[in-house]
Write a protein that holds these residues in place. Structure first.
Motif, PDB file in Angstrom:
ATOM      1  N   PHE A 531       0.882  -1.164  -0.108  1.00 31.83           N
ATOM      2  CA  PHE A 531       0.012  -0.068   0.065  1.00 31.83           C
ATOM      3  C   PHE A 531       0.966   1.397  -0.088  1.00 31.83           C
ATOM      4  O   PHE A 531       1.953   1.174   0.558  1.00 31.83           O
ATOM      5  CB  PHE A 531      -0.787   0.113   1.295  1.00 31.83           C
ATOM      6  N   LEU A 532       0.407   2.243  -0.731  1.00 31.43           N
ATOM      7  CA  LEU A 532       1.161   3.738  -0.648  1.00 31.43           C
ATOM      8  C   LEU A 532       0.273   4.537  -0.352  1.00 31.43           C
ATOM      9  O   LEU A 532      -0.841   4.821  -0.482  1.00 31.43           O
ATOM     10  CB  LEU A 532       1.039   4.036  -2.273  1.00 31.43           C
ATOM     11  N   LEU A 533       0.856   5.325   0.879  1.00 34.35           N
ATOM     12  CA  LEU A 533       0.201   6.317   1.599  1.00 34.35           C
ATOM     13  C   LEU A 533       0.193   7.515   0.969  1.00 34.35           C
ATOM     14  O   LEU A 533       1.287   7.982   0.600  1.00 34.35           O
ATOM     15  CB  LEU A 533       1.002   6.501   2.901  1.00 34.35           C
ATOM     16  N   THR A 534      -1.275   8.041   0.766  1.00 36.76           N
ATOM     17  CA  THR A 534      -1.201   9.308   0.066  1.00 36.76           C
ATOM     18  C   THR A 534      -1.853  10.704   0.919  1.00 36.76           C
ATOM     19  O   THR A 534      -1.413  11.449   0.461  1.00 36.76           O
ATOM     20  CB  THR A 534      -2.177   9.098  -1.167  1.00 36.76           C
ATOM     21  N   ASP A 535      -2.324  10.298   2.004  1.00 35.41           N
ATOM     22  CA  ASP A 535      -2.714  11.538   2.741  1.00 35.41           C
ATOM     23  C   ASP A 535      -3.217  11.135   3.981  1.00 35.41           C
ATOM     24  O   ASP A 535      -2.952   9.810   4.388  1.00 35.41           O
ATOM     25  CB  ASP A 535      -4.138  11.654   2.188  1.00 35.41           C
TER      26      ASP A 535
END
Length: 581
Positions: A531-535
């Motif tokens: 997972f890539l954290l965006t906010d």
């Protein structure tokens, strides 16, 4: 009416009263007030029309008289003796008790040896409230319930409702209480002084009489252990006398009383620490044992010393308490002792304390024991009874502690958490892993929320949005997928609350994700999914700035840039909407 109208001394009749023309207030005083909404009574400070109250008026003559009386009292000389302060009787007589020594006679109808018993008691008389208590001294091994016979109370004297007083007590008199007649024979010094000071003439004190049973006990004689060497066997019956001081008054073995050694030597036990040399075992091991020799009946008991992880059962009895034969008479060696016990007629001599010598071996019922040491009482006994016997203690070799093998933890199989799997390896009945209760209480309901997308090469995973929640109470992570219209994927819970280990961590030393690792743009590997954290929420930045310990500056800077950019965009959108409107 006001008291000022008849202040001149005229009678209170019509025409004799006068009204004060200068008075303008005629209202009654207020006697109620409101406090917090509740009416409460209040004592008036003035009368009707603000006149002084009758209770507060004091004639000037009375003031003068009081002043004169006070001056007279101050001028009185204190030549006479002042009266002592009053002290009540319960304070004066507190903790003052009269002690009387008495006895009562108890009939024994069903015993051929005695017709009655004399049982001594102590009578306590409490002067503060005229109560009495009767206590019987406890005699060890008497077999009779003793102690407090009558609890503290006022003892009835007769059927007319009278009670015993201290004036009724004296020496050489009988007191009948609840059907038992007590005869007082003696008192202590305080009781004697108190009664003589109050004018009571005490009778002559008496001695405690002896009952037939006590007279019988005074004639008891010791008994030997066997018919061999009678004078030698008498030596251990009295530790306070030497061997040559014991009178040899017995001429036959049948003339002794078996009760005498029970009363004198019941609690006297010789204790030896020995090693059982079990040569018949496969490995020929030695086991520590404790040998007890009871002087009251010349019996011997052998018990094993319970050792942890010895491989034996918890039962430690090796040989029960019996009399051990030392020498069998000639012709009785072939007696089937395995079937029947050896009778006393076939035993020539039993084991005695002289046969147990520290440092030597002794054979009991076919088993060999090495006497290594003994306790302090046994050493004193041998020094007094057998001064020529040398005691040579042997140091018992201590067993070397077996080094514990390190526990081997099975590899993690992927089911459940690492802590739960580890508990299955530590105990047969696994227990739940311990939790940090203080951390759970301090960080209860504190959650850090992040927005994330799935970093995958599959076209179907493009556009899927997730919410990653980090629970500060137990460092667990849960993932929720937002539903997207016409995506063909049902949203909802993607991962329940669990601790996520970092890539490369092992089951022996696991490392889990923490808030320091959750920066904007960071990738989180969750059991094969990346997972890539965006906010993140504004609360994430506020919490991390309030607790900057172990938080890298890069993580804080990424959160500040992302949240400040988002705030600027929101403000610009608001301004544009305002211009359009």
């Amino acid at each position: 009416m006001s008291g000022s109208r008849n202040s001149s001394g005229l009678p209170f009749f019509p025409g004799y009263t006068f009204r004060d023309v200068t008075k303008s207030a005629f209202h009654r005083p207020q006697t109620l007030e409101l406090r917090d909404g509740y009416p409460l009574p209040r004592r008036p400070s003035a009368g009707i029309g603000r006149d002084p109250l009758l209770s507060d008026q004091l004639i000037q003559q009375e003031d003068t008289d009081l002043l004169f009386d006070a001056q007279t009292l101050t001028n009185i000389s204190c030549d006479g003796d002042s009266y002592p302060p009053f002290i009540p009787a319960y304070v004066t007589l507190d903790k003052k008790v009269l002690h009387f020594y008495a006895y009562f006679r108890e009939d024994v109808p069903s015993c051929p040896d005695e017709e009655y018993r004399i049982r001594p008691v102590i009578i306590y008389y409490y002067l503060e409230d005229d109560t009495m208590c009767i206590y019987e001294p406890v005699v060890e091994n008497s077999g009779i319930p003793q102690g407090k016979r009558l609890k503290r109370q006022r003892m009835p004297k007769n059927q007319h409702g009278e009670y015993y007083r201290w004036k009724d007590l004296n020496l050489a008199i009988d007191l009948e209480m609840y059907g038992v007649k007590y005869h007082i024979i003696q008192c202590d010094g305080f009781t004697k002084q108190f009664l003589e000071r109050e004018g009571i003439i005490l009778n002559a004190p008496e001695l405690m009489p002896l009952d037939p049973h006590r007279k019988h006990l005074q004639k008891l004689k010791p008994c030997p252990t066997s018919s061999v060497d009678v004078d030698e066997k008498y030596r251990f019956f009295n530790l306070d006398q030497k061997a040559n001081e014991i009178p040899c008054i017995m001429k036959s073995v049948a003339g002794y009383d078996s009760l005498w050694p029970f009363l004198v030597k019941e609690t006297s036990v010789l204790r030896f620490y020995a090693l059982w040399e079990d040569a018949d075992s496969l490995v020929g091991k030695t086991s520590p044992v404790t040998i007890r020799y009871f002087l009251v009946d010349n019996t011997v008991e052998v018990r094993l010393v319970d050792e942890p992880n010895s491989g034996r059962e918890a039962y430690t009895g090796l040989m029960g308490r019996i009399r051990l034969p030392k020498t069998i008479k000639t012709g009785s060696e072939s007696f089937p002792s395995c079937v029947l016990e050896v009778s006393p007629q076939e035993v020539e001599e039993y084991y005695c304390p002289k046969d147990f010598q520290v440092g030597q071996r002794v054979k009991l019922l076919g088993r060999t024991f090495l006497l290594c040491d003994c306790d302090g009482f046994t050493k004193d006994y041998y020094k007094m009874t057998y001064p020529d016997m040398e005691l040579q203690p042997i140091q018992i070799p201590k067993k070397t502690k077996v080094t514990e093998r390190p526990k081997v933890v099975a590899p993690y199989n992927g089911f459940g958490s690492l802590e739960d799997s580890l508990q299955n390896c530590l105990s047969l009945i696994p227990e739940p892993p311990k939790r940090n209760v203080m951390k759970m209480l301090d960080n209860s309901q504190k959650v850090l929320r992040y927005s994330a997308i799935l970093d995958s090469q599959k076209p179907a995973d493009i556009g899927r949005r997730f919410i990653l929640s980090y629970f500060l109470s137990n460092d667990a992570v849960s993932i929720f997928e937002k539903p997207t219209n016409n995506s063909g994927i049902i949203g909802g819970r993607f991962l329940e609350k669990t601790r996520i280990p970092k890539p490369g961590s092992t089951a022996d030393n696991p490392k889990y994700y923490s808030p320091a690792d959750l920066a904007i743009g960071a990738k989180v590997d969750v059991f094969g999914h990346r997972f890539l954290l965006t906010d993140a929420d504004q609360y994430v930045l506020s919490y991390l700035e309030a607790n900057p310990n172990d938080i890298p500056e890069e993580t804080l800077e990424s959160l500040r840039q992302k949240l400040s950019l988002g705030t600027a965009k929101d403000q610009g959108a608001i301004q544009e909407n305002g211009k359009k409107n």
